[in-house]
Each structure stands twice: as structure tokens, then as C-alpha cells.
Design a protein around this motif. Structure first.
Motif, PDB file in Angstrom:
ATOM      1  N   PHE A   1     -18.477  36.215 -57.056  1.00 13.36           N
ATOM      2  CA  PHE A   1     -19.873  36.095 -56.637  1.00 13.36           C
ATOM      3  C   PHE A   1     -20.197  34.692 -56.141  1.00 13.36           C
ATOM      4  CE2 PHE A   1     -19.746  39.682 -59.429  1.00 13.36           C
ATOM      5  CZ  PHE A   1     -20.664  40.558 -58.912  1.00 13.36           C
ATOM      6  N   GLN A   2     -21.295  34.625 -55.407  1.00 14.29           N
ATOM      7  CA  GLN A   2     -21.723  33.355 -54.828  1.00 14.29           C
ATOM      8  C   GLN A   2     -21.925  32.277 -55.887  1.00 14.29           C
ATOM      9  OE1 GLN A   2     -25.149  33.811 -52.385  1.00 14.29           O
ATOM     10  NE2 GLN A   2     -24.940  31.790 -51.495  1.00 14.29           N
ATOM     11  N   ASN A   3     -22.603  32.657 -56.990  1.00 15.77           N
ATOM     12  CA  ASN A   3     -22.829  31.681 -58.061  1.00 15.77           C
ATOM     13  C   ASN A   3     -21.840  31.875 -59.202  1.00 15.77           C
ATOM     14  OD1 ASN A   3     -25.197  30.430 -56.864  1.00 15.77           O
ATOM     15  ND2 ASN A   3     -26.122  32.432 -57.185  1.00 15.77           N
ATOM     16  N   TYR A   4     -20.719  32.470 -58.892  1.00 20.62           N
ATOM     17  CA  TYR A   4     -19.579  32.672 -59.793  1.00 20.62           C
ATOM     18  C   TYR A   4     -19.842  33.726 -60.860  1.00 20.62           C
ATOM     19  CZ  TYR A   4     -19.264  28.023 -57.800  1.00 20.62           C
ATOM     20  OH  TYR A   4     -19.339  26.976 -56.954  1.00 20.62           O
ATOM     21  N   ALA A   5     -21.108  33.808 -61.369  1.00 24.26           N
ATOM     22  CA  ALA A   5     -21.444  34.819 -62.378  1.00 24.26           C
ATOM     23  C   ALA A   5     -20.500  34.794 -63.565  1.00 24.26           C
ATOM     24  CB  ALA A   5     -21.487  36.217 -61.754  1.00 24.26           C
ATOM     25  N   LEU A   6     -20.135  33.609 -64.018  1.00 29.30           N
ATOM     26  CA  LEU A   6     -19.338  33.519 -65.242  1.00 29.30           C
ATOM     27  C   LEU A   6     -20.277  33.719 -66.424  1.00 29.30           C
ATOM     28  CD1 LEU A   6     -17.182  30.397 -64.356  1.00 29.30           C
ATOM     29  CD2 LEU A   6     -16.637  32.803 -64.029  1.00 29.30           C
ATOM     30  N   TYR A   7     -19.807  34.440 -67.443  1.00 27.22           N
ATOM     31  CA  TYR A   7     -20.652  34.661 -68.619  1.00 27.22           C
ATOM     32  C   TYR A   7     -20.761  33.352 -69.386  1.00 27.22           C
ATOM     33  CZ  TYR A   7     -19.206  39.343 -67.283  1.00 27.22           C
ATOM     34  OH  TYR A   7     -18.935  40.476 -66.574  1.00 27.22           O
ATOM     35  N   PRO A   8     -21.967  32.796 -69.490  1.00 26.07           N
ATOM     36  CA  PRO A   8     -22.093  31.449 -70.064  1.00 26.07           C
ATOM     37  C   PRO A   8     -21.720  31.391 -71.538  1.00 26.07           C
ATOM     38  CG  PRO A   8     -24.173  32.195 -69.077  1.00 26.07           C
ATOM     39  CD  PRO A   8     -23.255  33.358 -69.095  1.00 26.07           C
ATOM     40  N   HIS A   9     -21.799  32.518 -72.226  1.00 22.48           N
ATOM     41  CA  HIS A   9     -21.561  32.510 -73.669  1.00 22.48           C
ATOM     42  C   HIS A   9     -20.127  32.867 -74.030  1.00 22.48           C
ATOM     43  CE1 HIS A   9     -22.600  36.464 -72.317  1.00 22.48           C
ATOM     44  NE2 HIS A   9     -22.332  37.019 -73.476  1.00 22.48           N
ATOM     45  N   MET A  10     -19.241  32.890 -73.043  1.00 25.24           N
ATOM     46  CA  MET A  10     -17.851  33.232 -73.324  1.00 25.24           C
ATOM     47  C   MET A  10     -16.946  32.133 -72.778  1.00 25.24           C
ATOM     48  SD  MET A  10     -17.769  37.189 -72.202  1.00 25.24           S
ATOM     49  CE  MET A  10     -19.107  38.312 -72.614  1.00 25.24           C
ATOM     50  N   THR A  11     -15.793  31.957 -73.431  1.00 21.29           N
ATOM     51  CA  THR A  11     -14.846  30.949 -72.954  1.00 21.29           C
ATOM     52  C   THR A  11     -14.203  31.434 -71.658  1.00 21.29           C
ATOM     53  OG1 THR A  11     -13.010  31.954 -74.127  1.00 21.29           O
ATOM     54  CG2 THR A  11     -14.263  30.271 -75.314  1.00 21.29           C
ATOM     55  N   VAL A  12     -13.483  30.530 -71.027  1.00 22.10           N
ATOM     56  CA  VAL A  12     -12.784  30.873 -69.791  1.00 22.10           C
ATOM     57  C   VAL A  12     -11.852  32.054 -70.025  1.00 22.10           C
ATOM     58  CG1 VAL A  12     -11.042  30.048 -68.175  1.00 22.10           C
ATOM     59  CG2 VAL A  12     -12.971  28.575 -68.785  1.00 22.10           C
ATOM     60  N   ALA A  13     -11.100  32.002 -71.122  1.00 23.38           N
ATOM     61  CA  ALA A  13     -10.146  33.080 -71.404  1.00 23.38           C
ATOM     62  C   ALA A  13     -10.875  34.414 -71.597  1.00 23.38           C
ATOM     63  CB  ALA A  13      -9.319  32.742 -72.640  1.00 23.38           C
ATOM     64  N   THR A  14     -11.985  34.377 -72.347  1.00 25.28           N
ATOM     65  CA  THR A  14     -12.721  35.616 -72.581  1.00 25.28           C
ATOM     66  C   THR A  14     -13.324  36.134 -71.284  1.00 25.28           C
ATOM     67  OG1 THR A  14     -13.370  34.505 -74.601  1.00 25.28           O
ATOM     68  CG2 THR A  14     -14.266  36.698 -74.236  1.00 25.28           C
ATOM     69  N   ASN A  15     -13.856  35.217 -70.491  1.00 23.52           N
ATOM     70  CA  ASN A  15     -14.394  35.608 -69.193  1.00 23.52           C
ATOM     71  C   ASN A  15     -13.340  36.352 -68.382  1.00 23.52           C
ATOM     72  OD1 ASN A  15     -17.097  34.891 -67.911  1.00 23.52           O
ATOM     73  ND2 ASN A  15     -16.736  33.113 -69.215  1.00 23.52           N
ATOM     74  N   MET A  16     -12.144  35.777 -68.361  1.00 22.14           N
ATOM     75  CA  MET A  16     -11.101  36.365 -67.518  1.00 22.14           C
ATOM     76  C   MET A  16     -10.589  37.680 -68.076  1.00 22.14           C
ATOM     77  SD  MET A  16      -9.174  32.832 -66.389  1.00 22.14           S
ATOM     78  CE  MET A  16      -7.701  33.578 -65.764  1.00 22.14           C
ATOM     79  N   GLY A  17     -10.537  37.768 -69.393  1.00 21.63           N
ATOM     80  CA  GLY A  17      -9.996  38.990 -69.989  1.00 21.63           C
ATOM     81  C   GLY A  17     -11.038  40.082 -70.199  1.00 21.63           C
ATOM     82  N   PHE A  18     -12.322  39.748 -69.926  1.00 24.70           N
ATOM     83  CA  PHE A  18     -13.422  40.647 -70.292  1.00 24.70           C
ATOM     84  C   PHE A  18     -13.273  42.046 -69.688  1.00 24.70           C
ATOM     85  CE2 PHE A  18     -17.981  41.908 -70.256  1.00 24.70           C
ATOM     86  CZ  PHE A  18     -18.175  41.842 -71.612  1.00 24.70           C
ATOM     87  N   SER A  19     -12.920  42.095 -68.406  1.00 24.64           N
ATOM     88  CA  SER A  19     -12.850  43.410 -67.775  1.00 24.64           C
ATOM     89  C   SER A  19     -11.692  44.227 -68.357  1.00 24.64           C
ATOM     90  CB  SER A  19     -12.693  43.260 -66.274  1.00 24.64           C
ATOM     91  OG  SER A  19     -11.469  42.624 -65.989  1.00 24.64           O
ATOM     92  N   LEU A  20     -10.597  43.559 -68.693  1.00 23.73           N
ATOM     93  CA  LEU A  20      -9.474  44.299 -69.267  1.00 23.73           C
ATOM     94  C   LEU A  20      -9.839  44.880 -70.620  1.00 23.73           C
ATOM     95  CD1 LEU A  20      -6.451  41.988 -68.357  1.00 23.73           C
ATOM     96  CD2 LEU A  20      -7.143  44.115 -67.265  1.00 23.73           C
TER      97      LEU A  20
END
Lengths: 280, 350, 310
Positions: B81-100
């Protein structure tokens, strides 16, 4: 930056604030100190700003004259249930009004907002009759159900809605792409991010329930069902006059815990409530 | 990996049509850029492919399967997404693994995929951080990591670089492109920046007002724009346009006569628009006179604003032009690169 | 979930499932608002309708009779010789409360907005009565305001003979207003403080460059920019003032005479002390109308006095 204040002006401002503080701080001090004075001293002249002698038996009388522990528990658990319930109801409704497109959303929102216009005092008579027919008079149900689902929760819903409106839509879209449905988006994305708004809802809901007075005296009639505000007024002598020292002791016990929590978490309290006000 | 096919795709909000029937085929593994001015419908189109907007008409196929009524999660796509839409309350690893996590992956498998993606993007040291602790470029990389971790059929990018500063944008542009070369996943990329489109795309789709203006390889669009809109949109500084008449002597624009290629003579006596890119002028004493308005030296080249007859145009010269405004130079348009467009509908003539 | 519906229909379209994305979303929306909507209907809208219905009846709780009396309660309302006094007390109470509350809140907010060391401590202390139990606060004030209580004790030290605050009409009204203001002014104070902090500093700097003196900066910049907050707090405070009950019940029981009997207290007395539930309902309608008219009037005013809206 703002202009630096001159030392003279500073002294004046500090002085002014200290004088203004008296009616805000002194009553609490007076309440706590008077509650431990012997009955003979509480109207003593000149007033004793610091007690000259102590009488702690007042505090045991608080518990002897009424089931004060039970009443304390009543107030505490009712406020807790109302707070949690209101958080649940208002966060869900606020989320839906802010985020989900569904038919008649705006009309329904206007209907819900009507609750802000209709204080529960207006509807107290029919509510009394409804609960009487349902056999719920002299139970705690009216004090729990009406705040959670009725008019008092509308303001909470409004606050939550205003918060969710500002939540970036992209986050939810990312969550949809990541495979979440509506309920999971709400629970795992929106709700965790709404902590500041939820905190303010929790604070004002708790205070509202904790201070409720008209409803308890309308709905409750036996001492072991009473809540604290109502119980405090019951420490009266045979002629109906207040037993001041006991009332003050009970009042101190009522006020102190919340006051301590407030002083520990004053930042969250003040900023949380300022936040709701700005948006509301 | 999969091909994506759009046939007669339409979008309307009530009575207002936003997308007027778009046909587009995207081959397996292709990097396609949707480009156009703001409001042209490029983001809407991307979001329709993603399933974030409903499709009012036509059909979107991903990997041969019609996805019109499928949820985003069932389309096997990933989006940046344009503004990245990273979940602010999750770590990088959790963000990346969230969909899995939501696709029933096992813990070990998720960790492995996240590590794989993090290694590709150089995110391994950042896995325990929160988005707010990252720089813009790092957030961008996490957003990409979240997309590749799932190994989807299609990547969708919605103006992902628009929040970065100019320097970082160039770096990330390169990273996205090399990532694509590594993974060869079909990619649809939306941008309003024609430089991004030119440098990254296998195929560019130029959109304007909810319609496709032209589809083609970047250099084809640059060399042979199908109409005046594409000609003006692709290339920086933009192509110069002079309005006038095609005559036997050449192109008669107000106050000036420009040479024409042989092939143009069949359009004789027609009102037309003469398009010439700024870099296609050469300084030549036998050329046409041009009065200098403004000289902007860039170092590697010099951009000169000048008046060709009554029309103000831009020229870019490799030579250093050290002349002051008011002076007259002689320039020669390279007639082999001159473009002629019909004056009425802007379509290409030659 | 119907994934991979590849057996396309003749036109090449797979048939749409009934539960489209939009339909599922609508269902979710209704489920999310259901508790609140049902609650509002059951605990607000139906009771509001019933209030009208009850105002046309007389309900005897002891005999358990519920009889239609037509406009009799409204007749009573018009003829009620107490009502004018009650409405007068309500008006004086609300007006006094709003004026005193808002001006004190603004003054405190301006003080707290200064760059002074330890300002957070002052903010905490000014705010603290908000979290003190309402009845506890009222009881201690009632204690302070006794004829021989703390306040008069202090005054006597200074050689002043204080009045019997809660037993004289004027001082009783002043007392209930003051007690309520000090209890809750902290809320409005922090709303104003947040609004003051929201005024961009460049505006003051620009005004200083333009040579505007401080009070003029306040009148021409601060006030217009915080006017939405002033309107908001005045609505909240007015509507809130019409609901004040505990303070009256504990401090004065509406007395002396009817001097502090505000409408809510009168309603409570009529319905729950004298068991005139029908008449109590009629008074409820009056209260509802007053709240509605005031709120509406203030929203209308927004267009005129609010210069700026965020």
C-alpha cells in the motif's frame, strides 16, 4: 515558542494558582482529617487543620452500622461490569458506524444519537415500571443494563466512532488481503489500536457508574443492595441528622482508592478525557 | 504465478462512471505499470483486481479463474500500500507472518518463510522492531516482505514510493525491480510518476479519465505514442506541441515554418499538432531561429526555454549554452523523431 | 467458501454467490450495532414513548391501578403553583452553573497553559475533584457549609460572621452551584487546555509581529479559535446541569422552601416520594422538551458564533 514570563509575573501566577487551589484540594483534606477527629473536635473552634487528637473508632462504626463491605462490593462490581459492558457495546457500534457500509447506517446513527438528548432522568418513571414488572426492582439489574445499553453508552459509542473514523483504511484493507474477515479485523487490528479511546471510555464510564445516585435510590430499597453513594447518606442519627464523623469516614473510604489510582495514572486520566472531549 | 486478464472492466459509483470498460492482458511473470494523472482510475483498477472495490461490469481473471465475487483473501494476491499499512501494534516479524497465520500455516513454516523473505530484503536485523522504530525505506521493505512471504500469484503495488524522498525512491525503484527479476511474480504496479513507469515496466498501461490510452513497452510508448495525451505524459521534460498546418514547404506553425519528414506529405493541407521532444533539437546554424527566454544549466545538460515563432517550447542540449535571454539561436528539430497528431482528436498521424 | 468456480456460465461469468462481499458486510454491520440499537430502543425510545403515555394516566403503585386521566396531568402542570418557582430555580441554577463553570474553566486553562515549572502538579490537583466520589464530595461540602462548620470557622478567625449557608435561600443556591462547579470544572478545564494548546503558535507570533497586545491576541485569536470547544462545553454543561440531582438531595433537599428545588429533584419528589407517577411523567416531558430546545438552540448558534471548525 511562547514569550518567556518575567519573574514577577511568574510569582503572581503561582500565587494565584495556589489561592485558586484551596476549594479544590481543601475539602478532600478536610474530609480525611475530620474523619479521624473525635466527635467533640470536628466542629471545634478554631478549626483544626491538622487533628490534635485521633479517634479511629469511627472507622469501625462505618462497618458496624451498615453492611459497608457488601455495599463497597456492590458499587465496585457494578462499575466493573458496566465499564466492561460499555466498552464492548460501544466499541462494536462505534466501529460499525465508522467503518462498515450497511443500509440505513446514517439513519440508525441519528437514532442512537437521540440517546444523548434524552437523559435517563427523563425516562426514570417508565424504566421504574418496566423493571418493576420484570421483577428487577431492588436488584442491581437496572444499574447494569441501563448504562450499558441505554443512553449513557451513547456518548461512549460516539467517542469510539470518532476514533475509528481516523483509523487508516489501508490497515483494514491490508488485513483483508491478509485473509481476515470483519470480526477478526475488528478484534485483531481495530480494537488493539483503539486502546487510547477505550481507556477514556473506561474512565468516564467507571466514574459515571461509581457516582450514580438517582437510579440507586429509585431502584434499591434494602441496605445490603445499596451502592456506596446511597450508603453514605444513610449514616444518620435517630432524628435523621447526619452522623458527620461516620459519614466522613465512609466518604473517605469511598473517595480514596479512586483518588490514589488517579494520582498514579493522572496522565492517562487527564489526557484520555481531553481526547474524548476534543473529538466529541 | 499467473496471468491476469481484464475484459471490459467497468466501475461506477451510482450514475458516475469511473472506469469505462478496460481490456488488458497481463502475461505470467510480467511487470505491468498502470500510469496516469491523478483521478485517471489507475488505483481503482488496481483495487478492483485486489478485490477491495467491487466490479460494476466486465470480468477480472487471475490465473484463468474469474475472481469478480471473490474476497481479496481468496484471490491469492498480495498488495503493497501507499502508506505501507503496517500493523503498528505488531513487530516486523509478526507483520510479515500475519497473513500466513490466517492461512493455517504451522509456526515453524511461518518462521521459515519470514526468514526467507527477510533475508532477501535485508530485514533480518529488524524482525523484532515495531514499525514506528523504522525509517521510511525500512517500512517500505517490510511492506514488500509481507507481500512476498506468501508467495502469491500476483503482486499489486499502489504508488508504493510516493512517500519516500527523491533519493530513496531511486534506490527502492531498483530494489523492487531486482526483486521482480529474482522472483518473476506477475506484478501490477500503479504510479503517477512516468519515470517510475519507464524504468520499471515490461509493459506500461497509460490511463486517462477511466480509459486506456495506450498499452506498450516503455520505449515503444516513448518512440511512438498513439496520441497526444500519451506523447505529453511520457517523457520528461514533456514533449513540445505546436499547432499549425501541414503544407508542401513544411509545418506552418504561427510565426515559424518547421521541416517535416517525407512521410508526412500525405497529410498535406491538414490542421495538425507537431510534437517534438526537447532532447530532439540540435544546435545548427542552418536551423530555424529561436529566441531564448530562460536558460537552466543542469550540469550534464542544459535546459533552454525558447520561442519558436510564437510558441514557447523547451529544448535540452548536451552542449553548454551560455547565452542570455533575448538572444537568438538557431536550432534544428530532428525530423525523424517528429510526431504528428490530428488537431481534432489528438490521434497519431504519421 | 466457494473458491475456484471455474465452470463458467455461457457469458463466461461464474454465477455470483448470494453472500457477496457487500452483503456480508451489511450483515456484519447490523450485528455490530445490534446491542446498542436494541438497547436504545428498549431503554430509551420505548420509555420515552411510555412517558407520554403515562402522562395521560394515573398509576397507583399500592393499589396497582392504572387509569386513564386524559389531559388532567397537563392541567395540573399549568395550575401547579410550585412549578414557576421550580423552573425559576432551575434557570438560576443552570445559568449560574454554566457561567461560573465556563469562566473558571477558561481561567484555569489559561493559567495551566503558561510555561511554568511544576504545572502538571497544579493540573492534577485542579482535576482531582472530578475523580472524588460525587456524594463524598457533596457530604464534605455539606459539612463545611454547616452553621458551625469549617468555612464559617475560618471566617470567624478573620472576624467575619458567616451565614447559615444551606438554610438561607440565596446562599443555599450559591452553595449548590459552587459545590457542583468545583467538582466538575476540571473536565471543562482540560477540554479548554487542549483547545488552547491546539492554537498554532505561529498565529501568536504573527500577531506579535503585527504589534497586537496580549489581551487583543486573546480576543481576536484565542477566543475565535477555541469557540468550537466553548460551544461544545456549554452544551455538555447545560444539559448536565439539568441532570444535577445528588448534590441537591444531599445538601438542601430542595430547600429552604423551594429555593433549590430544580426540575429533576421536583420530578423525583412527585414521582418517587409522593407517588404521583403520572404527574412525574408530565414533568419528565417538560424536562425532555427543555433539553431538546436548549440543545437545538445551541447547535443553531454554532453557525453564528463559531468562527472556525476543525
Amino acid at each position: 515558542m511562547k514569550a518567556e514570563l518575567s519573574p514577577r509575573l511568574k510569582t503572581f501566577l503561582y500565587g494565584l494558582m495556589c489561592v485558586l487551589l484551596i476549594p479544590f484540594v481543601f475539602p478532600t483534606w478536610w474530609m480525611a482529617t475530620s474523619s479521624v477527629k473525635p466527635i467533640s473536635d470536628i466542629f471545634a473552634f478554631p478549626p483544626q487543620l491538622i487533628p490534635e487528637s485521633y479517634d479511629w473508632t469511627t472507622y469501625s462504626k462505618v462497618f458496624e452500622l451498615q453492611p459497608f463491605v457488601q455495599q463497597y462490593w456492590n458499587s465496585a462490581y457494578i462499575a466493573a461490569v458496566v465499564t466492561i459492558g460499555t466498552m464492548a457495546v460501544s466499541s462494536m457500534a462505534g466501529y460499525a458506524f465508522a467503518r462498515i457500509r450497511f443500509p440505513f447506517a446514517n439513519t440508525i446513527f441519528m437514532i442512537v444519537l437521540l440517546g444523548l438528548l434524552i437523559p435517563s432522568e427523563v425516562t426514570i418513571v417508565p424504566l421504574f415500571r418496566m423493571f418493576l414488572k420484570a421483577g428487577m426492582v431492588n436488584t442491581h439489574w437496572p444499574l447494569i443494563l441501563v448504562p450499558i445499553f441505554g443512553a449513557p453508552s451513547v456518548f461512549a459509542t460516539f467517542v469510539m466512532r470518532q476514533f475509528f473514523v481516523t483509523l487508516p483504511a489501508e490497515l483494514e484493507e491490508a488485513a483483508r488481503v491478509d485473509g481476515l474477515g470483519r470480526f477478526k479485523i475488528f478484534r485483531m487490528i481495530a480494537l488493539p489500536l483503539a486502546k487510547p479511546a477505550l481507556a477514556s471510555v473506561a474512565i468516564f464510564t467507571f466514574l459515571h457508574s461509581w457516582n450514580l445516585f438517582l437510579e440507586p435510590i429509585v431502584f434499591l430499597s434494602s441496605a445490603e443492595k445499596f451502592t456506596l453513594p446511597q450508603a453514605l447518606t444513610q449514616y444518620t442519627d435517630a432524628y435523621g441528622g447526619p452522623m458527620w464523623n461516620i459519614q466522613l469516614a465512609a466518604a473517605t473510604l469511598t473517595a480514596l482508592p479512586v483518588l490514589i489510582v488517579f494520582i498514579i495514572a493522572q496522565k492517562q486520566f487527564v489526557e484520555g478525557l481531553a481526547h474524548t472531549g476534543l473529538k466529541g | 504465478m499467473a496471468e491476469v486478464t481484464l475484459s471490459d472492466v467497468r466501475k461506477s459509483y451510482g450514475a458516475v462512471d469511473i472506469i469505462h470498460g478496460v481490456d488488458l492482458g497481463i502475461n505470467d511473470g510480467e511487470f505491468v505499470v498502470l500510469v496516469g494523472p491523478s483521478g485517471c482510475g489507475k488505483s481503482t483498477l488496481l483495487r478492483m483486481i485486489a478485490g477491495l472495490e467491487t466490479i460494476s461490469g466486465g470480468e477480472v481473471k487471475i490465473g484463468g479463474r474469474v475472481v469478480n465475487d471473490l474476497d481479496p483473501k481468496d484471490r491469492d494476491i498480495a498488495m503493497v500500500f501507499q502508506n505501507y499499512a503496517l500493523y503498528p501494534h505488531m513487530t516486523v516479524a509478526t507483520n510479515m507472518g500475519f497473513s500466513l497465520e490466517h492461512r493455517g500455516g504451522g509456526k515453524a513454516e511461518i518462521a521459515e518463510r519470514v526468514k526467507w523473505a527477510a533475508d532477501i530484503l535485508g530485514l533480518a536485523p529488524l524482525l523484532d522492531r515495531y514499525p514506528r522504530q523504522l525509517s521510511g525505506g525500512q517500512r517500505q521493505r517490510v511492506a514488500m516482505g509481507r507481500a512476498i512471504v506468501r508467495n502469491p500469484q500476483v503482486f499489486l503495488f499502489d504508488e508504493p514510493l510516493s512517500n519516500l524522498d527523491a533519493k530513496l525512491r531511486v534506490v527502492m525503484r531498483g530494489e523492487i525491480k531486482s526483486l521482480h527479476q529474482k522472483l518473476r511474480t506477475t506484478t501490477v504496479y500503479v504510479t503517477h510518476d512516468q519515470v517510475e513507469a519507464m524504468t520499471m515496466a515490461d509493459k506500461i498501461v497509460v490511463l486517462n479519465g477511466g480509459r486506456v490510452e495506450q498499452i506498450g513497452a516503455p520505449l515503444d510508448l516513448y518512440d511512438r505514442p498513439a496520441n497526444q495525451f500519451v506523447a505529453g505524459f511520457i517523457g520528461s521534460p514533456a514533449m513540445n506541441f505546436l499547432t499549425g498546418m501541414i503544407t508542401a514547404e513544411g509545418f506552418a506553425a504561427p510565426g515559424i515554418l518547421l521541416p517535416l519528414p517525407e512521410s508526412a506529405h500525405k497529410f498535406r493541407a491538414r490542421k495538425a499538432i507537431y510534437g517534438i521532444r526537447p532532447e530532439h533539437f540540435v544546435l545548427d546554424s542552418s536551423g530555424v531561429p529561436a529566441e531564448i527566454v530562460l536558460v537552466e544549466p543542469m550540469g550534464s545538460e542544459t535546459q533552454v526555454t525558447m520561442k519558436l515563432g510564437e510558441t514557447q517550447i523547451t529544448g535540452v542540449f548536451r552542449e553548454r549554452v551560455s547565452l542570455s535571454p533575448g538572444a537568438t539561436i538557431r536550432v534544428r528539430p530532428d525530423i525523424n523523431t517528429a510526431h504528428l497528431f490530428a488537431a481534432d482528436d489528438g490521434q497519431r498521424l504519421n | 467458501m466457494a473458491v475456484a468456480q471455474d465452470h463458467a456460465s455461457p457469458e463466461g461469468r461464474s454465477s455470483s454467490p448470494f453472500w457477496t462481499i457487500a452483503r456480508r458486510d451489511s450483515l456484519a454491520g447490523f450485528l455490530f450495532i445490534a446491542p446498542q440499537l436494541v438497547g436504545i430502543i428498549v431503554f430509551v425510545l420505548i420509555p420515552l414513548g411510555l412517558v407520554f403515555w403515562y402522562s395521560l394516566h394515573e398509576w397507583n403503585v399500592l393499589a396497582n391501578t392504572f387509569t386513564y386521566t386524559g389531559a388532567q396531568n397537563y392541567q395540573m402542570l399549568i395550575e401547579d403553583s410550585n412549578l414557576l418557582e421550580v423552573l425559576g430555580a432551575t434557570a438560576v441554577f443552570s445559568a449560574g452553573l454554566v457561567v461560573f463553570n465556563l469562566s473558571l474553566a477558561l481561567l484555569l486553562a489559561i493559567l495551566l497553559n503558561q510555561r511554568l515549572a511544576g504545572i502538571t502538579i497544579f493540573r492534577t490537583l485542579f482535576f482531582s475533584p472530578v475523580v472524588v466520589s460525587l456524594v463524598a464530595w457533596t457530604i464534605v461540602w455539606g459539612f463545611l457549609l454547616q452553621k458551625n462548620g469549617g468555612i464559617n470557622g475560618m471566617l470567624q478567625v478573620l472576624g467575619i460572621e458567616g451565614p447559615n449557608w444551606l438554610r438561607e435561600e440565596t446562599t443555599a443556591m450559591i452553595s449548590v452551584i459552587v459545590v457542583q462547579v468545583f467538582k466538575n470544572v476540571g473536565l471543562n478545564m482540560i477540554l479548554f487546555l487542549a483547545a488552547l494548546q491546539g492554537v498554532p503558535n505561529e498565529l501568536y507570533e504573527a500577531a506579535r509581529v503585527d504589534g497586537a497586545p496580549r489581551f487583543k491576541q486573546f480576543r481576536r485569536i484565542t477566543l475565535p479559535l477555541i469557540s468550537p470547544t466553548i460551544l461544545l462545553t456549554s452544551i455538555i454543561t447545560i444539559v448536565g446541569s439539568l441532570q444535577v440531582f445528588a448534590q441537591i438531595a444531599v445538601l438542601t433537599q430542595g430547600g429552604p422552601g423551594l429555593s433549590t428545588t430544580v426540575l429533576v429533584y421536583y420530578l423525583y419528589q412527585q414521582a418517587f416520594q409522593f407517588h404521583f407517577f403520572g404527574y412525574g411523567s408530565t414533568l419528565s416531558i417538560l424536562l425532555f422538551l427543555i433539553v431538546a430546545v436548549l440543545t437545538f438552540a445551541q447547535w443553531q448558534m454554532r453557525k453564528r458564533i463559531v468562527f472556525y471548525e476543525s
